[in-house]
Motif scaffolding. Structure first.
Motif, PDB file in Angstrom:
ATOM      1  N   LEU A 200      17.254  61.631 -68.885  1.00  0.00           N
ATOM      2  CA  LEU A 200      15.861  61.038 -69.018  1.00  0.00           C
ATOM      3  C   LEU A 200      15.191  60.725 -69.912  1.00  0.00           C
ATOM      4  N   PRO A 201      14.065  60.058 -69.956  1.00  0.00           N
ATOM      5  CA  PRO A 201      13.420  59.527 -71.381  1.00  0.00           C
ATOM      6  C   PRO A 201      13.058  60.740 -72.379  1.00  0.00           C
ATOM      7  N   GLY A 202      13.491  60.299 -73.364  1.00  0.00           N
ATOM      8  CA  GLY A 202      13.131  61.458 -74.424  1.00  0.00           C
ATOM      9  C   GLY A 202      13.937  62.575 -74.642  1.00  0.00           C
ATOM     10  N   TYR A 203      15.188  62.568 -73.873  1.00  0.00           N
ATOM     11  CA  TYR A 203      15.974  63.502 -73.889  1.00  0.00           C
ATOM     12  C   TYR A 203      17.575  63.158 -73.995  1.00  0.00           C
ATOM     13  N   THR A 204      18.561  63.998 -74.278  1.00  0.00           N
ATOM     14  CA  THR A 204      19.799  63.693 -74.617  1.00  0.00           C
ATOM     15  C   THR A 204      20.789  64.712 -73.811  1.00  0.00           C
ATOM     16  N   ASP A 205      21.985  64.179 -73.886  1.00  0.00           N
ATOM     17  CA  ASP A 205      23.112  65.154 -73.132  1.00  0.00           C
ATOM     18  C   ASP A 205      23.139  66.527 -73.942  1.00  0.00           C
ATOM     19  N   GLU A 206      22.970  66.152 -75.369  1.00  0.00           N
ATOM     20  CA  GLU A 206      22.861  67.472 -76.196  1.00  0.00           C
ATOM     21  C   GLU A 206      22.059  68.516 -75.749  1.00  0.00           C
ATOM     22  N   ASP A 207      20.808  67.799 -75.399  1.00  0.00           N
ATOM     23  CA  ASP A 207      19.691  69.029 -74.967  1.00  0.00           C
ATOM     24  C   ASP A 207      20.098  69.732 -73.693  1.00  0.00           C
ATOM     25  N   ALA A 208      20.795  68.811 -72.898  1.00  0.00           N
ATOM     26  CA  ALA A 208      21.387  69.292 -71.298  1.00  0.00           C
ATOM     27  C   ALA A 208      22.149  70.432 -71.847  1.00  0.00           C
ATOM     28  N   ILE A 209      23.276  70.246 -72.754  1.00  0.00           N
ATOM     29  CA  ILE A 209      24.278  71.132 -73.087  1.00  0.00           C
ATOM     30  C   ILE A 209      23.833  72.628 -73.473  1.00  0.00           C
ATOM     31  N   LYS A 210      22.838  72.423 -74.303  1.00  0.00           N
ATOM     32  CA  LYS A 210      22.071  73.549 -74.743  1.00  0.00           C
ATOM     33  C   LYS A 210      21.374  74.371 -73.532  1.00  0.00           C
ATOM     34  N   TRP A 211      20.888  73.656 -72.921  1.00  0.00           N
ATOM     35  CA  TRP A 211      20.061  74.296 -71.736  1.00  0.00           C
ATOM     36  C   TRP A 211      21.060  75.186 -70.613  1.00  0.00           C
ATOM     37  N   CYS A 212      22.268  74.407 -70.621  1.00  0.00           N
ATOM     38  CA  CYS A 212      23.338  75.027 -69.657  1.00  0.00           C
ATOM     39  C   CYS A 212      23.997  76.209 -70.568  1.00  0.00           C
ATOM     40  N   ILE A 213      23.984  76.272 -71.712  1.00  0.00           N
ATOM     41  CA  ILE A 213      24.511  77.307 -72.496  1.00  0.00           C
ATOM     42  C   ILE A 213      23.719  78.485 -72.626  1.00  0.00           C
ATOM     43  N   ASP A 214      22.207  78.167 -72.765  1.00  0.00           N
ATOM     44  CA  ASP A 214      21.240  78.998 -72.784  1.00  0.00           C
ATOM     45  C   ASP A 214      20.996  79.708 -71.266  1.00  0.00           C
ATOM     46  N   GLY A 215      20.894  78.928 -70.168  1.00  0.00           N
ATOM     47  CA  GLY A 215      20.794  79.475 -68.933  1.00  0.00           C
ATOM     48  C   GLY A 215      21.813  80.128 -68.368  1.00  0.00           C
ATOM     49  N   LEU A 216      23.093  79.781 -68.446  1.00  0.00           N
ATOM     50  CA  LEU A 216      24.162  80.680 -68.168  1.00  0.00           C
ATOM     51  C   LEU A 216      24.341  82.055 -69.067  1.00  0.00           C
ATOM     52  N   ALA A 217      23.886  81.937 -70.422  1.00  0.00           N
ATOM     53  CA  ALA A 217      23.823  83.143 -70.984  1.00  0.00           C
ATOM     54  C   ALA A 217      23.146  84.171 -70.533  1.00  0.00           C
ATOM     55  N   GLU A 218      21.826  83.677 -69.990  1.00  0.00           N
ATOM     56  CA  GLU A 218      20.823  84.569 -69.287  1.00  0.00           C
ATOM     57  C   GLU A 218      21.365  85.137 -68.128  1.00  0.00           C
ATOM     58  N   CYS A 219      22.222  84.488 -67.276  1.00  0.00           N
ATOM     59  CA  CYS A 219      22.447  84.941 -65.893  1.00  0.00           C
ATOM     60  C   CYS A 219      23.922  85.719 -66.249  1.00  0.00           C
ATOM     61  N   LEU A 220      24.696  85.465 -67.296  1.00  0.00           N
ATOM     62  CA  LEU A 220      25.636  86.404 -67.663  1.00  0.00           C
ATOM     63  C   LEU A 220      25.377  88.066 -67.831  1.00  0.00           C
ATOM     64  N   ILE A 221      23.960  88.057 -68.260  1.00  0.00           N
ATOM     65  CA  ILE A 221      23.624  89.389 -68.626  1.00  0.00           C
ATOM     66  C   ILE A 221      23.755  90.347 -67.320  1.00  0.00           C
ATOM     67  N   ASP A 222      23.208  89.632 -66.279  1.00  0.00           N
ATOM     68  CA  ASP A 222      23.223  90.412 -64.965  1.00  0.00           C
ATOM     69  C   ASP A 222      24.617  90.397 -64.309  1.00  0.00           C
ATOM     70  N   ALA A 223      25.303  89.478 -64.439  1.00  0.00           N
ATOM     71  CA  ALA A 223      26.578  89.199 -63.845  1.00  0.00           C
ATOM     72  C   ALA A 223      27.668  89.954 -64.661  1.00  0.00           C
ATOM     73  N   GLU A 224      27.558  90.638 -65.928  1.00  0.00           N
ATOM     74  CA  GLU A 224      28.254  91.764 -66.499  1.00  0.00           C
ATOM     75  C   GLU A 224      27.958  92.925 -66.028  1.00  0.00           C
ATOM     76  N   LYS A 225      26.528  93.151 -65.866  1.00  0.00           N
ATOM     77  CA  LYS A 225      26.342  94.333 -65.446  1.00  0.00           C
ATOM     78  C   LYS A 225      27.034  94.598 -63.638  1.00  0.00           C
ATOM     79  N   ALA A 226      26.856  93.445 -63.048  1.00  0.00           N
ATOM     80  CA  ALA A 226      27.389  93.552 -61.643  1.00  0.00           C
ATOM     81  C   ALA A 226      28.864  93.539 -61.489  1.00  0.00           C
ATOM     82  N   GLY A 227      29.646  93.114 -62.670  1.00  0.00           N
ATOM     83  CA  GLY A 227      31.059  92.851 -62.396  1.00  0.00           C
ATOM     84  C   GLY A 227      31.291  91.624 -61.440  1.00  0.00           C
ATOM     85  N   VAL A 228      30.558  90.644 -61.778  1.00  0.00           N
ATOM     86  CA  VAL A 228      30.728  89.436 -61.185  1.00  0.00           C
ATOM     87  C   VAL A 228      31.142  88.430 -62.006  1.00  0.00           C
ATOM     88  N   ILE A 229      31.923  87.353 -62.155  1.00  0.00           N
ATOM     89  CA  ILE A 229      32.319  86.248 -62.655  1.00  0.00           C
ATOM     90  C   ILE A 229      31.623  85.171 -62.093  1.00  0.00           C
TER      91      ILE A 229
END
Length: 321
Positions: free
Chosen positions: A175-204
């Motif tokens: 999208l205008p004004g953004y790059t794939d590098e932005d999206a990669i960071k969003w994916c890493i940050d978003g997944l990291a947030e979800c992994l906190i709950d996944a680790e507690k629940a024992g879900v991959i």
């Protein structure tokens, strides 16, 4: 007296002969035992096990194909498990989820993965937060159904699917004004947030090459490697979602994979067609030591009652010989 001496001598010779024979026999047995002990035991390799995705029976038509029937079909055909597509579930109520879990258990089937849809490729942080909350919600659903793994996506810019060559090139423009590098960071940050709950629940949380940003496997690998130290981080490889030659890309990533989704296209694919060399794919997976589930996604237009059994036979021969 002479006769007694003769008998004693014969007895002595007989005993000597028996002792000699016993010594020879004992030596032979010891030699055989030594050979046996020095021989390496035969290496046992457990067979790959196969699930069927409920998606194989329902390709987002208006009327949902009941997951209960998918479980019944899977049991009759000899699958080892059923992968549940979240959007195909009739309900998120506990009695419904408990029913699916009980049906699978009574049929001797595992429920290895819940496939969900979410995207982190969104400039709006509030939109990304909604998908993080959606993923957390799905983690709770997986726990309720006893499902150990959730299929995750990177997401997409949404600018490429109208292109008729999209499934050949995977090309999307940020999208205008953004790059794939932005999206990669969003994916890493978003997944990291979800992994906190996944680790507690024992879900991959198994991220998949599911088009969008993940069409570029360099990006996919970067995201996975950034988070792989989490015990809840996983990788799901879809055999049909590669841009270009699938085999070297599959070989590059399968060593990380926890589960494989295997596409077939009997009757012509709903979105695109591929003629995949499954003996080659199975050989690569075995050589790389893959031991997880292979989950069938029959994406063709042929009646699944015909296409799914044919697909299972192809996968069995390819992965287990």
């Amino acid at each position: 007296m002479k006769e007694e001496t003769s008998l004693s001598r014969r007895t002595w010779l007989k005993n000597v002969a028996l002792a000699g024979a016993a010594t020879v026999l004992s030596s032979d047995l010891l030699a055989e035992e030594k050979v046996a002990n020095n021989s390496k035991p035969a290496k046992y390799e457990s067979p790959i096990r196969f699930a069927v995705s409920s998606y194989s029976y329902w390709h987002f038509e208006k009327v949902k194909y009941p997951i209960e029937r998918v479980i019944e079909n899977a049991s009759k055909l000899g699958f080892d498990g059923v992968e549940i597509l979240h959007r195909q579930m009739e309900s998120e109520e506990i009695p419904y989820m408990n029913k699916l879990k009980r049906l699978a258990f009574d049929a001797g089937l595992a429920l290895p993965m819940l496939s969900i849809h979410q995207s982190f490729v969104k400039p709006d942080i509030e939109a990304r937060k909604k998908d993080i909350e959606h993923t957390r919600h799905c983690i709770r659903l997986a726990v309720q159904m006893g499902i150990p793994c959730i299929r995750m996506n990177t997401g997409s810019w949404g600018t490429g699917r109208s292109n008729p060559d999209y499934y050949k090139t995977g090309i999307e423009t940020p999208l205008p004004g953004y790059t794939d590098e932005d999206a990669i960071k969003w994916c890493i940050d978003g997944l990291a947030e979800c992994l906190i709950d996944a680790e507690k629940a024992g879900v991959i949380l198994a991220i998949e090459n599911h088009w969008g940003l993940s069409s570029n496997i360099d990006y996919l690998e970067r995201i996975y490697l950034a988070l792989k130290d989490s015990p809840a981080m996983g990788l799901n490889l879809d055999t049909g979602n590669y841009v270009g030659d699938p085999y070297p890309q599959f070989e590059r990533l399968v060593g990380h994979a926890n589960i494989i989704q295997a596409k077939t296209y009997y009757g012509g694919g709903h979105y695109y067609d591929l003629d995949l060399d499954y003996p080659r794919i199975g050989k690569i997976a075995r050589e790389k030591g893959f031991k997880g589930y292979v989950s069938l996604e029959m994406e063709g237009k042929e009646n699944p009652d015909i296409a799914v059994p044919k697909s299972l036979e192809v996968l069995r021969k390819a992965f287990n010989g």
